[in-house]
Design a protein around this motif. Structure first.
Motif, PDB file in Angstrom:
ATOM      1  N   VAL A 115      38.819  49.764  93.459  1.00 17.07           N
ATOM      2  CA  VAL A 115      38.088  48.523  93.688  1.00 17.07           C
ATOM      3  C   VAL A 115      38.297  48.111  95.139  1.00 17.07           C
ATOM      4  N   GLY A 116      37.205  47.876  95.874  1.00 21.58           N
ATOM      5  CA  GLY A 116      37.364  47.541  97.279  1.00 21.58           C
ATOM      6  C   GLY A 116      36.199  46.782  97.876  1.00 21.58           C
ATOM      7  N   LYS A 117      36.471  46.130  99.020  1.00 18.30           N
ATOM      8  CA  LYS A 117      35.449  45.368  99.729  1.00 18.30           C
ATOM      9  C   LYS A 117      34.481  46.295 100.457  1.00 18.30           C
ATOM     10  N   THR A 118      33.261  45.783 100.693  1.00 18.38           N
ATOM     11  CA  THR A 118      32.267  46.518 101.472  1.00 18.38           C
ATOM     12  C   THR A 118      32.007  45.856 102.826  1.00 18.38           C
ATOM     13  N   GLY A 119      32.471  44.618 102.964  1.00 20.82           N
ATOM     14  CA  GLY A 119      32.212  43.882 104.198  1.00 20.82           C
ATOM     15  C   GLY A 119      30.939  43.066 104.165  1.00 20.82           C
ATOM     16  N   GLU A 120      30.134  43.212 103.117  1.00 14.91           N
ATOM     17  CA  GLU A 120      28.877  42.468 102.999  1.00 14.91           C
ATOM     18  C   GLU A 120      29.115  41.102 102.362  1.00 14.91           C
ATOM     19  N   THR A 121      28.425  40.089 102.864  1.00 17.98           N
ATOM     20  CA  THR A 121      28.514  38.744 102.309  1.00 17.98           C
ATOM     21  C   THR A 121      27.113  38.189 102.076  1.00 17.98           C
ATOM     22  N   ALA A 122      27.023  37.208 101.173  1.00 17.76           N
ATOM     23  CA  ALA A 122      25.732  36.577 100.883  1.00 17.76           C
ATOM     24  C   ALA A 122      25.979  35.267 100.146  1.00 17.76           C
ATOM     25  N   THR A 123      25.019  34.358 100.240  1.00 20.78           N
ATOM     26  CA  THR A 123      25.074  33.123  99.455  1.00 20.78           C
ATOM     27  C   THR A 123      24.149  33.306  98.254  1.00 20.78           C
ATOM     28  N   ILE A 124      24.727  33.219  97.042  1.00 22.38           N
ATOM     29  CA  ILE A 124      23.974  33.437  95.808  1.00 22.38           C
ATOM     30  C   ILE A 124      24.100  32.196  94.931  1.00 22.38           C
ATOM     31  N   ASN A 125      22.971  31.572  94.636  1.00 16.35           N
ATOM     32  CA  ASN A 125      22.945  30.365  93.801  1.00 16.35           C
ATOM     33  C   ASN A 125      23.907  29.287  94.300  1.00 16.35           C
ATOM     34  N   GLY A 126      24.026  29.203  95.627  1.00 15.56           N
ATOM     35  CA  GLY A 126      24.872  28.186  96.235  1.00 15.56           C
ATOM     36  C   GLY A 126      26.325  28.597  96.418  1.00 15.56           C
ATOM     37  N   PHE A 127      26.699  29.792  95.930  1.00 13.44           N
ATOM     38  CA  PHE A 127      28.077  30.273  96.055  1.00 13.44           C
ATOM     39  C   PHE A 127      28.194  31.248  97.230  1.00 13.44           C
ATOM     40  N   ARG A 128      29.235  31.082  98.047  1.00 11.44           N
ATOM     41  CA  ARG A 128      29.510  32.050  99.105  1.00 11.44           C
ATOM     42  C   ARG A 128      30.185  33.260  98.466  1.00 11.44           C
ATOM     43  N   THR A 129      29.593  34.422  98.610  1.00  8.39           N
ATOM     44  CA  THR A 129      30.122  35.608  97.932  1.00  8.39           C
ATOM     45  C   THR A 129      30.319  36.770  98.896  1.00  8.39           C
ATOM     46  N   GLU A 130      31.147  37.727  98.467  1.00  6.93           N
ATOM     47  CA  GLU A 130      31.295  38.997  99.173  1.00  6.93           C
ATOM     48  C   GLU A 130      31.150  40.124  98.164  1.00  6.93           C
ATOM     49  N   LYS A 131      30.657  41.253  98.639  1.00  7.38           N
ATOM     50  CA  LYS A 131      30.364  42.376  97.760  1.00  7.38           C
ATOM     51  C   LYS A 131      31.585  43.258  97.556  1.00  7.38           C
ATOM     52  N   ILE A 132      31.907  43.505  96.275  1.00  9.12           N
ATOM     53  CA  ILE A 132      33.016  44.378  95.897  1.00  9.12           C
ATOM     54  C   ILE A 132      32.451  45.537  95.075  1.00  9.12           C
ATOM     55  N   GLN A 133      32.830  46.746  95.419  1.00  7.57           N
ATOM     56  CA  GLN A 133      32.373  47.917  94.672  1.00  7.57           C
ATOM     57  C   GLN A 133      33.492  48.458  93.790  1.00  7.57           C
ATOM     58  N   ILE A 134      33.094  48.983  92.631  1.00  7.08           N
ATOM     59  CA  ILE A 134      34.045  49.605  91.705  1.00  7.08           C
ATOM     60  C   ILE A 134      33.645  51.065  91.524  1.00  7.08           C
ATOM     61  N   LEU A 135      34.572  51.948  91.823  1.00  2.78           N
ATOM     62  CA  LEU A 135      34.332  53.383  91.702  1.00  2.78           C
ATOM     63  C   LEU A 135      35.200  53.967  90.595  1.00  2.78           C
ATOM     64  N   ALA A 136      34.641  54.904  89.839  1.00  2.00           N
ATOM     65  CA  ALA A 136      35.379  55.625  88.810  1.00  2.00           C
ATOM     66  C   ALA A 136      35.269  57.107  89.125  1.00  2.00           C
ATOM     67  N   ASP A 137      36.401  57.725  89.449  1.00  2.00           N
ATOM     68  CA  ASP A 137      36.410  59.132  89.888  1.00  2.00           C
ATOM     69  C   ASP A 137      35.438  59.352  91.044  1.00  2.00           C
ATOM     70  N   GLY A 138      35.379  58.363  91.953  1.00  2.00           N
ATOM     71  CA  GLY A 138      34.542  58.479  93.135  1.00  2.00           C
ATOM     72  C   GLY A 138      33.090  58.095  92.952  1.00  2.00           C
ATOM     73  N   GLU A 139      32.676  57.782  91.724  1.00  2.00           N
ATOM     74  CA  GLU A 139      31.281  57.420  91.440  1.00  2.00           C
ATOM     75  C   GLU A 139      31.141  55.907  91.312  1.00  2.00           C
ATOM     76  N   LEU A 140      30.124  55.346  91.960  1.00  6.10           N
ATOM     77  CA  LEU A 140      29.878  53.913  91.875  1.00  6.10           C
ATOM     78  C   LEU A 140      29.427  53.550  90.460  1.00  6.10           C
ATOM     79  N   ILE A 141      30.204  52.688  89.800  1.00  2.00           N
ATOM     80  CA  ILE A 141      29.833  52.280  88.450  1.00  2.00           C
ATOM     81  C   ILE A 141      29.480  50.796  88.366  1.00  2.00           C
ATOM     82  N   GLU A 142      29.932  50.028  89.355  1.00  2.21           N
ATOM     83  CA  GLU A 142      29.680  48.601  89.275  1.00  2.21           C
ATOM     84  C   GLU A 142      29.735  47.963  90.660  1.00  2.21           C
ATOM     85  N   GLU A 143      28.873  46.960  90.845  1.00  2.00           N
ATOM     86  CA  GLU A 143      28.831  46.182  92.090  1.00  2.00           C
ATOM     87  C   GLU A 143      29.001  44.718  91.715  1.00  2.00           C
TER      88      GLU A 143
END
Length: 239
Positions: A115-143
């Motif tokens: 689980v790690g940061k990507t450096g991307e940020t965005a405001t979604i529905n009024g919330f300040r957010t940052e993008k976190i990716q989840i990898l399983a055996d090197g494959e992206l399974i969740e954002e």
């Protein structure tokens, strides 16, 4: 199995309080929109109050209430103005049996979760957010787009109870979901979740988006069947 893991996470996934008659209970209400594998969207309302958890599905006219202190689970059908009530621990056992019958011989494969940061940020529905990716055996399974604008204390208590409860009956099936939950928790609360890997390698995208989070005093009747509804069964319904 992935469905259960998702519940633990957010539904990802799930309250110590003593009831006082006529008292109001501090709590949190979350409004979210879920898009399933077939592309259908629905609104879900989540009510968190320490020892208790409620989900409302307005489109289907269904409500589920979990009271972990009382080991109680209530399933309400608003269309028929009726409800079923059982022990939460008994419901867990019944679901575990169903999974074993319906999915014989299938075991959860242990994968390396990163689980790690990507450096991307965005405001979604009024919330300040940052993008976190989840990898399983090197494959992206969740954002996950997560925020620190939300006080996680109340929601965290609920999710911990859900995670602990499910782990008793679904230890192997929920181990990965639990690991993801623990590794994601330090980054904040998920506002937008994109699931790229469904159960057993099916490549479908599921989306969960939080529209609103509101702190509110919740009365004890929020976690009880509405007055006038008929109790139709006392055991877990069989499929």
């Amino acid at each position: 199995m992935k469905r259960i893991a998702s519940l633990i996470q957010g539904m990802m996934t799930f309250f110590l309080l003593i009831f006082l008659a006529q008292e109001c209970i501090a709590g949190v209400i979350v409004e979210q929109v879920v898009k399933d594998m077939e592309g259908r969207t629905s609104t879900v309302f989540l009510y968190f109050s320490e020892n208790q958890f409620r989900t409302d599905h307005p489109e289907g006219g269904l409500t589920t209430i979990m009271d972990f202190k009382s080991d109680r689970m209530v399933m309400i059908d608003h269309r028929s103005r009726s409800y079923a009530e059982t022990k939460f621990s008994q419901w867990e056992k019944e679901v575990a049996k169903q999974l074993k019958r319906e999915l014989p011989g299938i075991k959860a494969k242990k994968r390396k979760i990163v689980v790690g940061k990507t450096g991307e940020t965005a405001t979604i529905n009024g919330f300040r957010t940052e993008k976190i990716q989840i990898l399983a055996d090197g494959e992206l399974i969740e954002e996950n787009w997560v925020t620190r604008d939300v006080d996680m204390k109340e929601i965290g208590k609920v999710m911990e109870k859900i995670a602990q409860g499910f782990s008793k009956e679904f230890r192997s099936e929920t181990s990965e979901g639990r690991e993801i939950y623990e590794k994601l928790k330090p980054y904040g609360f998920p506002i937008l979740i994109k699931d790229y890997a469904s159960a057993y390698g099916l490549k479908a995208i599921e989306v969960l988006e939080v529209k609103k989070i509101e702190k509110q005093e919740l009365k004890d009747e929020v976690f009880s069947p509405p007055s006038g509804y008929a109790k139709i069964i006392t055991e877990v319904p069989k499929r």
